[in-house]
Design an enzyme around this catalytic site. Structure first.
Site, PDB file in Angstrom:
ATOM      1  N   SER A  21      -5.555 -11.509   7.395  1.00  0.00           N
ATOM      2  CA  SER A  21      -5.471 -10.938   8.341  1.00  0.00           C
ATOM      3  C   SER A  21      -6.883 -11.071   9.167  1.00  0.00           C
ATOM      4  O   SER A  21      -6.975 -11.197  10.216  1.00  0.00           O
ATOM      5  CB  SER A  21      -5.007  -9.400   8.420  1.00  0.00           C
ATOM      6  N   THR A  65      -0.700  -2.619   5.627  1.00  0.00           N
ATOM      7  CA  THR A  65       0.213  -3.485   4.685  1.00  0.00           C
ATOM      8  C   THR A  65       0.531  -2.283   3.576  1.00  0.00           C
ATOM      9  O   THR A  65       0.234  -1.413   3.559  1.00  0.00           O
ATOM     10  CB  THR A  65      -0.466  -4.790   4.413  1.00  0.00           C
ATOM     11  N   LYS A  69       2.979   1.397   4.712  1.00  0.00           N
ATOM     12  CA  LYS A  69       3.598   1.176   5.970  1.00  0.00           C
ATOM     13  C   LYS A  69       4.268   2.358   6.397  1.00  0.00           C
ATOM     14  O   LYS A  69       4.553   2.937   7.216  1.00  0.00           O
ATOM     15  CB  LYS A  69       4.575  -0.005   5.836  1.00  0.00           C
ATOM     16  N   ASN A  90       3.438  -1.314  10.740  1.00  0.00           N
ATOM     17  CA  ASN A  90       2.592  -2.119  10.265  1.00  0.00           C
ATOM     18  C   ASN A  90       1.234  -2.013  11.074  1.00  0.00           C
ATOM     19  O   ASN A  90       0.580  -2.938  10.884  1.00  0.00           O
ATOM     20  CB  ASN A  90       2.867  -3.501   9.855  1.00  0.00           C
ATOM     21  N   SER A 136      11.124  -5.477   4.944  1.00  0.00           N
ATOM     22  CA  SER A 136      11.120  -6.884   5.922  1.00  0.00           C
ATOM     23  C   SER A 136      12.529  -7.362   6.339  1.00  0.00           C
ATOM     24  O   SER A 136      12.681  -7.455   7.589  1.00  0.00           O
ATOM     25  CB  SER A 136      10.665  -8.017   4.905  1.00  0.00           C
ATOM     26  N   TYR A 235       4.803 -16.921   2.038  1.00  0.00           N
ATOM     27  CA  TYR A 235       3.876 -17.964   2.603  1.00  0.00           C
ATOM     28  C   TYR A 235       2.995 -18.175   1.482  1.00  0.00           C
ATOM     29  O   TYR A 235       2.054 -18.961   1.475  1.00  0.00           O
ATOM     30  CB  TYR A 235       3.269 -17.506   3.821  1.00  0.00           C
TER      31      TYR A 235
END
Length: 296
Positions: A21, A65, A69, A90, A136, A235
């Site tokens: 981030s 994060t 959350k 978030n 998610s 990712y």
């Protein structure tokens, strides 16, 4: 250079050794000439500490994060619709009171729309498959609902979304939070394999495939064809086993880090009230990709 007018933002979580981030936000501050800095607030005890230390420091906003959350959502006086549906946020905006926002789902939608806007066309006859039922999945489904219903204005939605997950309770919660829409249903793995031609977009939201997380991919190479688009939100690594399998079958791939990129961009816009320019997005994406490749 930082001055006494420099605004402070940051990320709140634990552990944060690998967070990307700061790369996103500090690059955007630089590109937009916005006088701000984005720091890492790593602490296991945020629930005990509360937000007072940040407010005393004059922090204007934070990304939040795991595992905070759900806690962040409970700290706010004002919450967005997505946060309400997910009971998790978030993003906390700390300018006038405390406002909680969730940009996870919108980051996913942006990733899909950038790849192919038709994939969220409510009139398409093919189905969307969502794998997993955690936080998610909840955020992404909330945003898909907004997109399908928003683009279809009171007409019936042809596009169906199927949920494949093990946790019955979590699936029920998702269905209820979306108002049990007729376009959302559950499927078994057997059904999915049998009806693979019926799907064009597959969204994988579980941690399987993430660095340090074991487990076999939920779908195998028997499933994928070149007519499929796979969006695996993991990712790290850049390509999970699931992505590799789909790629071999010439399926279209939406990179997982796009969700991180677009939810971060939305946060930056909320933090600064500045609209991000397309050329900035390209720049941030290349920096993000460079950082991720270094972590192999």
């Amino acid at each position: 250079m930082h001055s006494k007018h420099t605004e402070i933002f940051g990320i709140l979580g634990f552990p944060l050794g690998h967070t990307l981030s700061p790369w996103i936000h500090n690059t955007l501050f630089q590109l937009s000439d916005y006088d701000a800095v984005y720091l890492v607030f790593e602490n296991e005890g945020w629930k005990e500490l509360g937000l007072k230390p940040l407010l005393d420091l004059g922090v204007k906003g934070v990304s939040v994060t795991i595992p905070f959350k759900e806690w962040a959502y409970t700290q706010a006086e004002k919450v967005c619709e997505a946060s309400k549906a997910m009971l998790a946020s978030n993003t906390l905006l700390l300018r006038e009171g405390i406002e909680a926002v969730n940009t996870d789902g919108s980051g996913a939608i942006q990733s899909i729309l950038q790849s192919n806007p038709e994939l969220l066309n409510p009139k398409r006859s093919k189905n969307i498959l969502v794998l997993g039922s955690g936080g998610s999945a909840k955020g992404i489904l909330f945003s898909i609902a907004k997109e399908l219903e928003g683009r279809n204005k009171n007409q019936s939605i042809h596009r169906k979304v199927h949920l494949l997950a093990r946790n019955e309770t979590a699936m029920s919660e998702i269905e209820q939070s979306l108002g049990n829409p007729s376009w959302l249903g559950r499927v078994t793995k057997e059904q999915v394999i049998q009806e693979k031609e019926e799907y064009d977009l597959i969204i994988h939201t579980t941690p399987i495939g993430m660095k340090g997380v074991g487990g076999e991919p939920i779908l195998d190479s028997q499933f994928f064809t070149k007519k499929h688009t796979l969006f695996d939100i993991v990712y790290n690594p850049l390509e999970t086993d699931l992505v590799k399998i789909a790629k071999q079958k010439k399926a279209n791939i939406i990179p997982g880090y796009h969700m991180l990129l677009f939810q971060g961009i939305r946060q930056f816009e909320l933090f600064t009230n500045t609209k991000v320019k397309p050329k900035w997005i390209k720049k941030v994406e290349s920096i993000l990709l460079h950082e991720l490749k270094k972590r192999k």
